[in-house]
Design an enzyme around this catalytic site. Structure first.
Site, PDB file in Angstrom:
ATOM      1  N   GLU A 129      -4.734   0.473   2.691  1.00  0.00           N
ATOM      2  CA  GLU A 129      -5.383  -0.631   2.444  1.00  0.00           C
ATOM      3  C   GLU A 129      -6.872  -0.550   2.260  1.00  0.00           C
ATOM      4  O   GLU A 129      -7.590  -1.553   1.706  1.00  0.00           O
ATOM      5  CB  GLU A 129      -4.996  -1.257   4.034  1.00  0.00           C
ATOM      6  CG  GLU A 129      -3.914  -1.410   4.383  1.00  0.00           C
ATOM      7  CD  GLU A 129      -2.756  -2.470   3.571  1.00  0.00           C
ATOM      8  OE1 GLU A 129      -3.445  -3.448   2.914  1.00  0.00           O
ATOM      9  OE2 GLU A 129      -1.679  -2.357   3.668  1.00  0.00           O
ATOM     10  N   SER A 131       0.783  -1.126   0.070  1.00  0.00           N
ATOM     11  CA  SER A 131      -0.006   0.106   0.121  1.00  0.00           C
ATOM     12  C   SER A 131       0.963   1.396   0.034  1.00  0.00           C
ATOM     13  O   SER A 131       0.609   2.309  -0.152  1.00  0.00           O
ATOM     14  CB  SER A 131      -0.870   0.086   1.206  1.00  0.00           C
ATOM     15  OG  SER A 131      -0.140   0.082   2.560  1.00  0.00           O
ATOM     16  N   HIS A 132       2.160   1.119  -0.013  1.00  0.00           N
ATOM     17  CA  HIS A 132       3.115   2.247   0.195  1.00  0.00           C
ATOM     18  C   HIS A 132       4.286   2.387  -0.759  1.00  0.00           C
ATOM     19  O   HIS A 132       5.064   2.910  -0.458  1.00  0.00           O
ATOM     20  CB  HIS A 132       3.408   2.678   1.659  1.00  0.00           C
ATOM     21  CG  HIS A 132       2.279   3.137   2.314  1.00  0.00           C
ATOM     22  ND1 HIS A 132       1.341   2.335   2.954  1.00  0.00           N
ATOM     23  CD2 HIS A 132       1.616   4.649   2.541  1.00  0.00           C
ATOM     24  CE1 HIS A 132       0.208   2.922   3.461  1.00  0.00           C
ATOM     25  NE2 HIS A 132       0.629   4.246   3.231  1.00  0.00           N
TER      26      HIS A 132
HETATM   27  P1  NDP Z   1      -0.200  -3.450   9.622  1.00  0.00           P
HETATM   28  O1  NDP Z   1      -1.265  -3.619  10.479  1.00  0.00           O
HETATM   29  O2  NDP Z   1      -0.004  -4.311   8.472  1.00  0.00           O
HETATM   30  O3  NDP Z   1       0.942  -3.796  10.359  1.00  0.00           O
HETATM   31  C1  NDP Z   1       1.411  -2.954  11.796  1.00  0.00           C
HETATM   32  C2  NDP Z   1       2.477  -3.722  12.252  1.00  0.00           C
HETATM   33  O4  NDP Z   1       2.232  -4.892  13.212  1.00  0.00           O
HETATM   34  C3  NDP Z   1       3.748  -3.908  11.442  1.00  0.00           C
HETATM   35  O5  NDP Z   1       5.074  -3.523  12.244  1.00  0.00           O
HETATM   36  C4  NDP Z   1       3.571  -5.326  11.219  1.00  0.00           C
HETATM   37  O6  NDP Z   1       4.877  -6.131  10.856  1.00  0.00           O
HETATM   38  C5  NDP Z   1       3.092  -5.841  12.710  1.00  0.00           C
HETATM   39  N1  NDP Z   1       2.316  -7.309  12.553  1.00  0.00           N
HETATM   40  C6  NDP Z   1       1.443  -7.457  11.582  1.00  0.00           C
HETATM   41  N2  NDP Z   1       0.822  -8.415  12.092  1.00  0.00           N
HETATM   42  C7  NDP Z   1       1.495  -8.994  12.954  1.00  0.00           C
HETATM   43  C8  NDP Z   1       1.422 -10.172  13.638  1.00  0.00           C
HETATM   44  N3  NDP Z   1       0.614 -11.223  13.510  1.00  0.00           N
HETATM   45  N4  NDP Z   1       2.281 -10.220  14.817  1.00  0.00           N
HETATM   46  C9  NDP Z   1       3.065  -9.385  14.853  1.00  0.00           C
HETATM   47  N5  NDP Z   1       3.331  -8.188  14.264  1.00  0.00           N
HETATM   48  C10 NDP Z   1       2.370  -7.972  13.436  1.00  0.00           C
HETATM   49  O7  NDP Z   1       0.000  -1.722   9.300  1.00  0.00           O
HETATM   50  P2  NDP Z   1      -0.745  -0.603   8.734  1.00  0.00           P
HETATM   51  O8  NDP Z   1      -1.856  -1.160   8.066  1.00  0.00           O
HETATM   52  O9  NDP Z   1      -1.392  -0.128  10.262  1.00  0.00           O
HETATM   53  O10 NDP Z   1       0.013   0.294   8.149  1.00  0.00           O
HETATM   54  C11 NDP Z   1       0.772   0.066   7.040  1.00  0.00           C
HETATM   55  C12 NDP Z   1       1.626   1.120   6.581  1.00  0.00           C
HETATM   56  O11 NDP Z   1       1.100   2.343   6.222  1.00  0.00           O
HETATM   57  C13 NDP Z   1       2.751   1.394   7.436  1.00  0.00           C
HETATM   58  O12 NDP Z   1       3.877   1.247   6.884  1.00  0.00           O
HETATM   59  C14 NDP Z   1       2.506   3.116   8.065  1.00  0.00           C
HETATM   60  O13 NDP Z   1       3.695   3.576   7.928  1.00  0.00           O
HETATM   61  C15 NDP Z   1       1.893   3.379   6.322  1.00  0.00           C
HETATM   62  N6  NDP Z   1       0.805   4.550   6.633  1.00  0.00           N
HETATM   63  C16 NDP Z   1       1.481   5.745   6.434  1.00  0.00           C
HETATM   64  C17 NDP Z   1       0.838   6.838   6.659  1.00  0.00           C
HETATM   65  C18 NDP Z   1       1.196   7.952   6.265  1.00  0.00           C
HETATM   66  O14 NDP Z   1       0.627   9.255   6.603  1.00  0.00           O
HETATM   67  N7  NDP Z   1       2.477   8.546   5.738  1.00  0.00           N
HETATM   68  C19 NDP Z   1      -0.495   6.886   7.396  1.00  0.00           C
HETATM   69  C20 NDP Z   1      -1.060   5.545   7.802  1.00  0.00           C
HETATM   70  C21 NDP Z   1      -0.356   4.411   7.432  1.00  0.00           C
HETATM   71  P3  NDP Z   1       5.159  -6.547   9.393  1.00  0.00           P
HETATM   72  O15 NDP Z   1       4.978  -5.453   8.544  1.00  0.00           O
HETATM   73  O16 NDP Z   1       6.249  -7.389   9.669  1.00  0.00           O
HETATM   74  O17 NDP Z   1       3.610  -7.554   9.273  1.00  0.00           O
HETATM   75  O1  PYC Z   2      -2.555   4.632   4.145  1.00  0.00           O
HETATM   76  O2  PYC Z   2      -3.664   5.849   5.511  1.00  0.00           O
HETATM   77  C1  PYC Z   2      -2.832   5.601   4.574  1.00  0.00           C
HETATM   78  C2  PYC Z   2      -1.755   6.811   4.308  1.00  0.00           C
HETATM   79  C3  PYC Z   2      -2.083   8.120   4.576  1.00  0.00           C
HETATM   80  C4  PYC Z   2      -1.126   8.707   3.787  1.00  0.00           C
HETATM   81  C5  PYC Z   2      -0.218   7.715   3.222  1.00  0.00           C
HETATM   82  N1  PYC Z   2      -0.850   6.755   3.662  1.00  0.00           N
END
Ligand code: NDP
Ligand code: PYC
Length: 332
Positions: free
Chosen positions: A187, A46-47
């Site tokens: 996502e 997703s990124h």
């Molecule tokens: P996830 O919910 O997929 O994962 C969150 C964390 O939990 C990760 O470190 C993941 O590790 C870990 N994890 C997942 N499943 C397990 C498990 N079963 N046991 C242990 N650890 C686990 O991520 P999000 O969907 O919340 O976020 C995805 C990305 O979106 C992030 O990289 C975030 O920085 C980015 N994002 C960016 C934004 C922005 O404004 N720039 C805004 C929002 C999100 P692993 O990756 O190894 O699965």
């Molecule tokens: O996945 O929520 C998100 C997000 C916002 C900005 C970049 N990623």
């Protein structure tokens, strides 16, 4: 969903063409491409390439400066300030982190405040960069109003990710990186694109009703993970990444952004701590013994382990075919 297999070299080539043919200079392109390739390499789909149309839209509208020349300065010995010159965040981070690491290694703790940047990526690249210097790293950013506080039905917070990385000598850092929303908007958008439902509790439609329709949530609002607890962390992220660094809160970004689909102007809060200075020699062995206890628990795995395993694969990455076509069209 139809996918095409791309090697990481092909991902790099595609992203490089998209950025450089849409007004990004060589240095900004290279830094941006490193985050896109790193995301696809680690399976942070997703990124990675998914964000390229948004990056290009922001270059084409003139919102983001493709020739940004980020400036690093020290406000105090422990506060590194990076003015991003209205560019995308990756180059600002790459220029600022060496100063942040040097300050933390000397003083024990240091903060980096990044402003006038546009963040559209995952945060683990920056926290891992800090941890690879033997330091504890933390980073957070806010975005645009996509998420309601717990109990409310009006969006105020961004999806407000928080990343934390722990140095492990001789091993990749332990790094978690998570949106404080029940699901990152990326996502949700991918679920909508691929025709999947999302769990009830992910978000509300524009009328404030619970729904499992990701399209209705994308035009409504997300909810925090873990109710009031996730909501409190999202609130902290707004205060650190906007209030403390002197940049826009998500609601302010929502008011000033031109809505071209690319990331709004905002800031980033980063923290680096030296375990060597804080705990003293022996910290690494002590903490590795803790990780051994963790690993012995059946069914548990460290955050970041999935990404680090993906990183080892040299197989082509499966990318949505329509997305690849869309990006190719942006290169013409
Ligand atoms: P996830 O919910 O997929 O994962 C969150 C964390 O939990 C990760 O470190 C993941 O590790 C870990 N994890 C997942 N499943 C397990 C498990 N079963 N046991 C242990 N650890 C686990 O991520 P999000 O969907 O919340 O976020 C995805 C990305 O979106 C992030 O990289 C975030 O920085 C980015 N994002 C960016 C934004 C922005 O404004 N720039 C805004 C929002 C999100 P692993 O990756 O190894 O699965
Ligand atoms: O996945 O929520 C998100 C997000 C916002 C900005 C970049 N990623």
């Amino acid at each position: 969903m139809t996918t095409v297999g791309l090697t990481l070299e092909q991902v790099e080539e595609l992203a490089t063409r998209a950025f450089s043919q849409n007004g990004c200079d060589a240095e900004n392109t290279a830094a941006l491409v490193r985050t896109v390739v790193g995301a696809e390499r680690d399976g942070s789909h997703s990124h990675g390439l998914f964000r390229v149309p948004g990056y290009v839209a922001a270059l084409r509208s003139g919102k983001v400066n493709g020739s940004a020349n980020p400036r690093v300065s020290l406000k105090t010995p422990a506060i590194v300030s990076v003015h991003g010159d209205n560019g995308f965040t990756p180059l600002a981070i790459e220029r600022g982190v060496p100063a942040l690491a040097e300050a933390a290694k000397t003083l024990g703790v240091a903060v980096m405040a990044t402003t006038h940047t546009h963040h559209f990526a995952a945060l683990w690249p920056e926290t891992e960069m800090i941890a690879e210097q033997g330091l504890i790293g933390m980073a957070c950013v806010c975005y645009m109003p996509y998420m309601a506080p717990a109990g409310g039905n009006k969006a105020l917070f961004g999806t407000n990710p928080l990343s934390f990385a722990w140095p492990r000598p001789g091993k990749p850092p332990m790094a978690f990186d998570m949106a404080t929303a029940a699901m990152a908007m990326g996502e949700v958008q991918i679920a909508a694109r691929d025709g999947h439902k999302v769990p009830i509790g992910t978000g509300l439609d524009a009328e404030g009703r619970l729904t499992d329709d990701p399209g209705a949530i994308a035009s409504g609002m997300l909810l925090p993970f873990g109710g009031h607890k996730g909501s409190a962390i999202a609130l902290m992220v707004e205060l650190l990444a906007a209030g403390a660094v002197g940049e826009q809160f998500s609601f302010e970004a929502g008011e000033t952004d031109n809505k071209d689909g690319g990331p709004p102007r905002g800031g980033e809060f980063m923290l680096a701590i030296s375990p060597e200075l804080l705990a003293g020699p022996g910290w690494a062995e002590h903490c590795e013994a803790f990780f051994e206890r963790f690993d012995a628990i059946e069914g548990a795995r460290l955050p970041g382990a999935r990404r680090h395993e993906n990183r080892l694969s040299d197989a082509p990455r499966q990318i949505n075919a329509d997305l690849v076509e869309r990006i190719r069209a942006l290169c013409d």
